[in-house]
Design an enzyme around this catalytic site. Structure first.
Site, PDB file in Angstrom:
ATOM      1  CG  ASP A 273      -2.223   3.331   2.820  1.00 18.19           C
ATOM      2  OD1 ASP A 273      -2.811   4.412   2.910  1.00 18.19           O
ATOM      3  OD2 ASP A 273      -2.181   2.504   3.769  1.00 18.19           O
TER       4      ASP A 273
HETATM    5  C1  GLC Z   1      -4.207   2.498   6.464  1.00 22.92           C
HETATM    6  C2  GLC Z   1      -3.949   3.971   6.227  1.00 22.92           C
HETATM    7  C3  GLC Z   1      -2.529   4.376   6.444  1.00 22.92           C
HETATM    8  C4  GLC Z   1      -1.938   3.544   7.552  1.00 22.92           C
HETATM    9  C5  GLC Z   1      -1.849   2.117   7.038  1.00 22.92           C
HETATM   10  C6  GLC Z   1      -1.275   1.167   8.104  1.00 22.92           C
HETATM   11  O1  GLC Z   1      -5.097   1.996   5.510  1.00 22.92           O
HETATM   12  O2  GLC Z   1      -4.372   4.511   4.983  1.00 22.92           O
HETATM   13  O3  GLC Z   1      -2.518   5.775   6.741  1.00 22.92           O
HETATM   14  O4  GLC Z   1      -0.659   4.037   7.905  1.00 22.92           O
HETATM   15  O5  GLC Z   1      -3.091   1.638   6.584  1.00 22.92           O
HETATM   16  O6  GLC Z   1      -2.160   1.070   9.174  1.00 22.92           O
END
Ligand code: GLC
Length: 741
Positions: A273
């Protein structure tokens, strides 16, 4: 259609069969790559600056994927640099959070789950894929399938609720919708089930907080939706921010290697993430970004999102012998495999269709249908709804009646509020010149505490035959990092409802929110309550059609609604405990003064809130009524490889053609570990005319009663089982059957 998980999954595109020719291409390309180019594929960058700013690293092969770029010209330019100016011409994988629509916005996933309609959800994901891929996006960070039993958690909005089976079915449907029948179809986008795993159990419902999920609970409740997504052929996975019992998911080899790869045979790739790799330093799980890179890649991370520890430290870690080249090669194989499956090497550029597909009529119609089926009728006294010809004047109040951006809900980057059709607009259109519509919002936005406008709203209510009060949450009050400790209506919304209710006119409270809210007080003051988890672009026409009876509500709660935040966690599939609540316990205002010291009730409940929630899981009313009868089983004693057929008669005992979501629950009454008092095992949508009666069948393989038991083995244990067929998780008569050795 009876919703049969195995059958549903069997029809999925499913994991791609091993394609020898494709694997040969992967090996051939891998063999030509330098160590730096290999690590470059493992690096994901968030789009920044202008094309020139990013061209340098792309030419050097230091980037495998770019997220947060949605301009088709820029995507095309970046891709030309990668394909035509880098040494090996490996195309970029362009990614975006396309969670519940790209331009045409569908209800938030929690709302879509309320439809209990996997075909509808698959269609929504397909529409999103068609719109997103038309600008060059070929990878979405969805479906989010974190089981969530705590509505304080802002991201409950983004998933499919509290139930393992419902989330498994819906998650697989979204994977199918995004990926279509072939990942190589230019209109398909790679799915990314997230957040792997257990993120929804964040302590206190606070985002990013620790979770403490023991392996048995992890395997019986939190992992199955991710397994269903793997069986549906999900191409990628994203890890979660939480540490589970001290181990951050980004560094968890048990889930990433043993479960995902060894047990499920997943052969796509795993992405972190946002900066979750280097956040392992903050977790106290890595001393610095170098150790974070080491722990992430050893655990099974293939691609790092935006924190650059791979490109900065992996060359050194390999040189120091701390990371084997084979680990890198396998990660790159996984990434290249998905790029080949997407057909990126054959068609890397956007197809230029984007203007025509955005907000296409068919897309808007699908979004409206989803908003209709996602709406949940929680109360309807004296048949207040649907509004009939007797209603000549309607007062519309509340800050969400005409809030085009708020109605879209969380995780909307590319949907444009200018395309939103709000309830006020739609009701005015439906009413035409036959019904007078008076609009007095009373409040400017959901958190507005300035009650100066409430008097005007009350005056409008006094002049009307019925009041429609649109309340709930601004979009920003749910979603990532947006958790609430208090689930009552924010601002002066409760005062607004009290004020219009004091006029004595029937109040229809229409809620738009990203989570269950503790609306018991407001529901008591309302004649009817229609609940919509932020319904998206077409929420207005959908709600108008429901209020005027062109459509009949069919949605059911995908998550339990607590009476008060103090009841959380509250969910239906709980263990019985040794002292289960009788649900008739004495409440605090009925305890006599000078009551002697007793353990009063002697059962598991709250003196000040009892045991029952405000609304149970699977609950929702209709404008008609349904009768369940004549439940019969194919057998009352089954062997482990048998299939139990459950037949029952369902009758529309009211006066509207309507759809019921019939649900099948099972309880394993005695097992080697305590089991939930009920678990949803099947559901189906049945549409009946007034007076029509239909025999409905559920087929349930006994193998689906398997659970991870005291020996941590997934088995069906013989013994007695309870079974219920009903319209929610609290209703129905128990039928008993046995599983025999
Ligand atoms: C965010 C979220 C994730 C998302 C990623 C990209 O922090 O936790 O669900 O897909 O970053 O935006």
């Amino acid at each position: 259609m009876a919703c049969l998980l195995p059958a549903v999954l069997a029809s999925c595109s499913g994991p791609e069969p091993k394609d020898k020719a494709l694997e040969a291409k992967v090996e051939k390309l891998l063999a030509r790559m330098t160590p730096e180019e290999k690590i470059g594929q493992m690096n994901q960058v968030s789009s920044y600056g202008n094309i020139e700013d990013m061209s340098g690293i792309i030419k050097k092969g230091e980037v495998g994927s770019i997220l947060n770029e949605v301009d088709p010209q820029r995507i095309s330019a970046l891709q030309h640099v990668a394909v035509e100016e880098s040494r090996l011409g490996i195309p970029l994988l362009i990614a975006r959070d396309v969670i519940h629509g790209f331009r045409t916005i569908f209800p938030i996933p929690l709302g879509q789950a309320a439809s209990f309609d996997p075909e509808l959800v698959e269609e929504g994901a397909r529409v999103a894929a068609i719109e997103a891929s038309s600008v060059g996006i070929r990878w979405t960070f969805a479906p989010m399938i974190d089981i969530a039993r705590d509505p304080r958690w802002g991201r409950i909005a983004e998933g499919c609720g509290e139930d393992t089976y419902l989330t498994s079915v819906m998650g697989a449907a979204m994977v199918r919708g995004f990926q279509g029948h072939a990942l190589s179809d230019p209109a398909s986008i790679a799915a990314c089930p997230k957040h792997f795993v257990g993120y929804g159990a964040a302590e206190g419902g606070r985002d990013y907080a620790s979770t403490f999920i023991p392996e048995r609970l992890m395997r019986n409740v939190y992992l199955p939706p991710f397994e269903a997504a793997a069986r549906a052929g999900a191409a990628t996975y994203m890890v979660s921010f939480n540490d589970n019992d001290g181990v951050p998911s980004t560094g968890n080899a048990f889930t990433l290697r043993q479960v995902l790869r060894d047990e499920w045979g997943f052969d796509g790739f795993v992405v972190t993430d946002w900066a979750s790799a280097t956040e392992m330093v903050a977790h106290g799980f890595a001393a610095d970004s170098k150790e974070a890179a080491l722990k992430a890649v050893q655990a099974g991370i293939d691609m790092e999102m935006v924190s650059y520890s791979f490109v900065r430290h992996l060359p050194e870690l390999i040189a120091e012998g701390k990371v084997k080249q084979s680990v890198i090669d396998n990660a790159v194989r996984n990434i290249l495999r998905i790029k080949y499956r997407l057909g990126l090497f054959d068609h890397p550029y956007p197809d230029g269709q984007q203007p025509s597909v955005m907000y296409a009529e068919a897309h808007l119609a699908a979004a409206k249908k989803a908003a209709v089926e996602s709406a949940i009728l929680l109360k309807n006294d004296k048949e207040t709804l649907p509004l009939t010809g007797k209603v000549k004047t309607i007062a519309i109040v509340g800050p969400l009646a005409d809030a085009p951006y708020e109605q879209l809900g969380t995780w909307v980057f590319d949907g444009e509020k200018t395309h939103t059709q709000t309830p006020l607009q739609a009701i005015r259109e439906t009413a035409g010149d036959k019904v007078q519509v008076i609009y007095e919002p009373g409040l400017a936005y959901s958190r507005d505490k300035n009650g100066a406008g409430i008097a005007r709203a009350a005056a409008a209510a006094a002049r009307a035959d019925v009041v429609l009060a649109f309340v709930g949450e601004e979009s920003i009050l749910s979603g990532e990092a947006h958790c609430l400790a208090d689930l009552n209506l924010v601002g002066a919304q409760s005062e607004l409802i009290a004020a219009v209710a004091r006029t004595g006119k029937p109040v229809v409270t229409v809620v738009m929110a990203g989570r269950p809210l503790t609306i018991g007080k407001e529901a008591d003051l309302s004649a009817a309550v229609l609940y919509n988890f932020h319904p998206g672009t077409m929420g207005g026409p959908a709600i108008a059609d429901l209020l005027f009876g062109k459509e009949v509500p069919s949605g059911k709660t995908p998550v339990t609604f607590p009476k008060t935040a103090g009841q959380i966690p509250v969910y239906y599939a709980h263990h019985n405990t040794g002292r289960p609540a009788t649900r008739t316990e004495t409440l605090i205002d009925r305890i006599p003064v000078d009551a002697g010291q007793t353990s009063l009730g002697n059962t598991s409940f709250y003196l000040d809130a009892g045991f029952d929630p405000l609304y149970p899981f699977g609950y929702g009313l209709s404008y008609t009524t349904f009768g369940y009868s004549n439940i019969r089983l194919s057998s009352s004693a089954l062997k482990k490889d048998d299939v139990l057929s459950v037949l029952f008669d369902l009758e529309n005992t009211g006066k509207y053609t309507a759809t019921e979501i019939a649900q099948l629950y099972v309880q394993d009454k005695v097992a080697s570990v305590a089991r939930p008092v009920k678990e949803l095992k099947r559901f189906t949508r049945v549409t009946l005319e007034p007076g029509e009666k239909k025999t409905v069948a559920f087929d349930l393989p006994v193998s689906e009663l398997a659970f991870w038991n005291i020996n941590m083995a997934k088995v069906v244990e013989p013994g007695e089982f309870g079974l219920w067929v009903a319209g929610d998780s609290q209703s129905g008569e128990e039928t008993v059957f046995k599983v025999i050795d």
